[in-house]
Scaffold this motif. Structure first.
Motif, PDB file in Angstrom:
ATOM      1  N   ILE A 183       1.117  -1.104   0.157  1.00  0.00           N
ATOM      2  CA  ILE A 183       0.553   0.253   0.076  1.00  0.00           C
ATOM      3  C   ILE A 183       0.282   1.217  -0.083  1.00  0.00           C
ATOM      4  CG2 ILE A 183      -1.480   1.569   1.262  1.00  0.00           C
ATOM      5  CD1 ILE A 183      -2.969  -1.321   2.442  1.00  0.00           C
ATOM      6  N   LYS A 184       1.621   1.385   1.257  1.00  0.00           N
ATOM      7  CA  LYS A 184       3.038   2.580   0.835  1.00  0.00           C
ATOM      8  C   LYS A 184       3.943   2.405  -0.254  1.00  0.00           C
ATOM      9  CE  LYS A 184       3.166   3.238   5.533  1.00  0.00           C
ATOM     10  NZ  LYS A 184       3.062   2.217   6.685  1.00  0.00           N
ATOM     11  N   ALA A 185       4.563   1.867  -1.047  1.00  0.00           N
ATOM     12  CA  ALA A 185       5.643   1.281  -2.031  1.00  0.00           C
ATOM     13  C   ALA A 185       4.597   1.730  -3.308  1.00  0.00           C
ATOM     14  CB  ALA A 185       5.961  -0.160  -1.989  1.00  0.00           C
ATOM     15  N   ASN A 240      -0.744   6.238   5.466  1.00  0.00           N
ATOM     16  CA  ASN A 240      -2.160   5.690   6.385  1.00  0.00           C
ATOM     17  C   ASN A 240      -2.262   7.131   7.730  1.00  0.00           C
ATOM     18  OD1 ASN A 240      -2.190   2.482   6.003  1.00  0.00           O
ATOM     19  ND2 ASN A 240      -0.161   2.319   7.268  1.00  0.00           N
ATOM     20  N   ALA A 241      -3.122   6.522   7.743  1.00  0.00           N
ATOM     21  CA  ALA A 241      -4.542   7.860   9.289  1.00  0.00           C
ATOM     22  C   ALA A 241      -5.281   7.612   9.149  1.00  0.00           C
ATOM     23  CB  ALA A 241      -5.133   8.926   8.235  1.00  0.00           C
ATOM     24  N   TYR A 242      -5.902   7.705  10.836  1.00  0.00           N
ATOM     25  CA  TYR A 242      -6.767   6.604  11.424  1.00  0.00           C
ATOM     26  C   TYR A 242      -8.121   7.666  12.000  1.00  0.00           C
ATOM     27  CZ  TYR A 242      -9.153   3.872  14.655  1.00  0.00           C
ATOM     28  OH  TYR A 242     -10.202   3.823  15.063  1.00  0.00           O
ATOM     29  N   ARG A 277      -8.554   0.257 -10.301  1.00  0.00           N
ATOM     30  CA  ARG A 277      -8.220  -1.868 -11.204  1.00  0.00           C
ATOM     31  C   ARG A 277      -6.384  -1.833 -10.327  1.00  0.00           C
ATOM     32  NH1 ARG A 277     -11.219  -2.565 -15.360  1.00  0.00           N
ATOM     33  NH2 ARG A 277      -9.488  -3.896 -16.607  1.00  0.00           N
ATOM     34  N   LEU A 278      -5.622  -0.838 -10.000  1.00  0.00           N
ATOM     35  CA  LEU A 278      -4.668  -0.648  -9.690  1.00  0.00           C
ATOM     36  C   LEU A 278      -5.257  -1.303  -8.015  1.00  0.00           C
ATOM     37  CD1 LEU A 278      -1.306   0.847 -10.318  1.00  0.00           C
ATOM     38  CD2 LEU A 278      -2.410   1.921  -8.425  1.00  0.00           C
ATOM     39  N   ILE A 279      -5.727  -1.372  -7.650  1.00  0.00           N
ATOM     40  CA  ILE A 279      -5.349  -1.506  -6.371  1.00  0.00           C
ATOM     41  C   ILE A 279      -6.246  -3.480  -6.406  1.00  0.00           C
ATOM     42  CG2 ILE A 279      -6.663  -1.935  -4.360  1.00  0.00           C
ATOM     43  CD1 ILE A 279      -5.026   0.041  -4.603  1.00  0.00           C
TER      44      ILE A 279
END
Length: 484
Positions: free
Chosen positions: A62-64, A69-71, A180-182
């Motif tokens: 996800i980071k790459a 990230n958040a909350y 689509r990437l995800i």
RNA sequence: CGGGGAGUAGCGCAGCUUGGUUAGCGCGCCUGCCUUGGGAGCAGGAGGUCAUCGGUUCAAAUCCGGUCUCCCCGACCA
């Protein structure tokens, strides 16, 4: 090769009663236990460890791909949820409400998030002003509550853990590309790390996420022949941006609504691991996500504590230096044979046995969980060999699951045959479909099978075929299955 | 949420029909001896508000009712 029988006691064989096997195994292997609340479970350390591995490996991806990230808050004011009616209607039967804080009745009910589109949409409307603010690529790891009527450990629980990505983009195309990437990221992740082959594609109108323009998903086939949705990625279009007024000034100085996506996978994946790879002897984890990759069992004979244990400890540290997850089971209260069965039941991919004989001969014995093969390895090659075998096991599990999926995927144009296969063999059924929701619903009524996915890469000449049920011109070749 | 089944020691179960001394059995657990290359053996021992709340009764695991939880099959969903 030893007979399966007698390895594990007190677990119903998988072939005899799949559901019982599943719940008994989860409890005996200490993945999870029931909490004293309907539909809620405790994920125990051994099970949580798998989730941590999933988190770590997915979070990297996800980071790459540029996300952060958040909350966001657990509670969502009712008025926020009400703004998008389609979305609310989709979720309202399963929303839990907070009506009181301390001694005071709340003026406005608070929903315990069933998903976070609403509250995140609201925040995005405050943060986004210009095309220069886009894209917004945020993910959160969180817990979710959905008041389900029928629950099963990991597969469907009232509260569950997941990851939900929420992005905002300048254009429709960009949002579609993200969606689509995800999905492709999920497919690659699940196949590489969980060793579960999946079918990727688009959901039908009926199966779409409430409020989405398009929903894509990856679907796995469990070893009882039922399909499991393992990850979804939604192109939300401008539904939420219009409702929450998420506007930006574009490159032509025009005010536009952003294009959004959302996507998630959950602790359901742990259940998928159990159901895909497990057998009558118990769990079978792919090394990449196994809580313990190698269990070292010293053979406790004679003065084993002086002769065998130090050697076992040395091997343990050597493997740990290579970042392997190793457990040295030196407990005295259990016999080696007992430990063998126990760790097999709990799915450890590789066992390393070392006894007086092995110390004498400068060797160890490796035993694979996937095929029970025993391999004698010289001490000098242990690290390299363990590494190699773990890689092979990972591949083999994926291969076996792929074989199963293939053997349980049929294609038919005959509705009668379709019914029979769903009734007897289950599995994936590829069939042509006219694209009408009414047809889809009738097939569900008559066979319990639903369209899991409209796969990407449709074959040539679909239109020359007829719909499985109504006989009209086919629009798609789709995957049907009974689903969890 | 409808239909069906179940809840007795950590786990798996018997006892309940026909209420009546101290609620049993197997596995597991504890102690000791002895064993240990596929869930060893012997001896001794601990462990129960019989899911929960109420009712009937001189007396309830047992009979009656409510509630909670789990499992299976359907309608809804990651």
């Amino acid at each position: 090769m030893v007979k399966e029988e007698g390895f594990v006691k007190q677990i119903t064989p998988k072939s005899e009663d799949f559901s019982r096997w599943y719940v008994e195994l989860i409890r005996r292997a200490e993945l999870a236990d029931y909490a004293p609340l309907k539909g809620m479970m405790v994920i125990r350390p051994y099970g949580y460890s798998i989730w941590e591995n999933i988190q770590r490996l997915l979070d990297q991806r996800i980071k790459a791909s540029g996300h952060q990230n958040a909350y966001f808050p657990l509670f969502i004011p009712e008025s926020f949820l009400k703004k998008e009616t389609e979305h609310l209607q989709g979720f309202s039967p399963e929303v839990a409400w907070v009506t009181q804080g301390g001694q005071e009745e709340l003026e406005e009910r608070l929903a315990v998030r069933p998903t976070s589109e609403a509250i995140i949409g609201y925040m995005y409307s405050k943060w986004i002003r210009s095309w220069r603010d886009l894209p917004v690529l945020i993910n959160q790891w969180a817990n979710i509550v959905r008041w389900e009527k029928v629950t099963r450990p990991f597969l469907r629980t009232t509260e569950f853990l997941w990851q939900e990505g929420h992005t905002a983009h300048e254009t429709r195309e960009e949002a579609e590309e993200e969606t689509r990437l995800i999905l492709e990221m999920y497919r690659e992740f699940v196949e590489t790390e969980l060793a579960i082959p999946v079918i990727a594609g688009r959901k039908t109108e009926r199966e779409k996420f409430a409020g989405a323009m398009e929903t894509y998903s990856i679907e796995g086939l469990m070893s009882d022949g039922r399909a499991l949705q393992m990850g979804t990625s939604h192109n939300l279009g401008q539904h939420f941006s219009r409702v929450f007024n998420i506007r930006f000034e574009d490159r032509q100085q025009q005010l536009q609504y952003v294009w959004q996506t959302s996507w998630g996978v959950s602790t359901r994946l742990v259940g998928a691991l159990v159901m895909t790879h497990g057998d009558d002897s118990g769990l079978k984890f792919p090394p990449q996500v196994a809580p313990i990759q190698v269990v070292i069992v010293p053979i406790s004979l004679g003065n084993w504590k002086e002769k065998v244990l130090p050697q076992a400890q040395k091997i343990s540290s050597l493997l740990r230096e290579q970042e392997m997850r190793v457990y040295l089971d030196a407990r005295e209260e259990f016999t080696p044979g007992w430990k063998f069965s126990e760790w097999e039941m709990r799915g450890v991919p590789l066992r390393l046995e070392i006894g007086p004989r092995d110390v004498q001969n400068n060797q160890v014995v490796l035993v694979r969980r996937d095929n029970r093969e025993k391999i004698t390895v010289p001490l000098s090659e242990v690290v390299a060999k363990v590494h190699q075998v773990l890689t092979e096991i990972q591949k083999n599990l994926f291969h076996l699951a792929g074989q199963f999926q293939q053997e349980n995927t049929c294609q038919t144009e005959d509705y009668q045959e379709f019914k029979e296969i769903i009734e007897t063999k289950r599995g994936f059924l590829k069939a042509y479909w006219c694209g009408q929701t009414t047809c889809e619903e009738k097939i569900k009524e008559e066979t319990q099978a639903t369209i899991r996915v409209i796969p990407f890469g449709q074959p040539e000449g679909v239109a020359t075929h007829k719909c499985l049920r109504c006989g009209a011109k086919a629009q798609w070749l789709v995957y049907f299955a009974k689903a969890y």
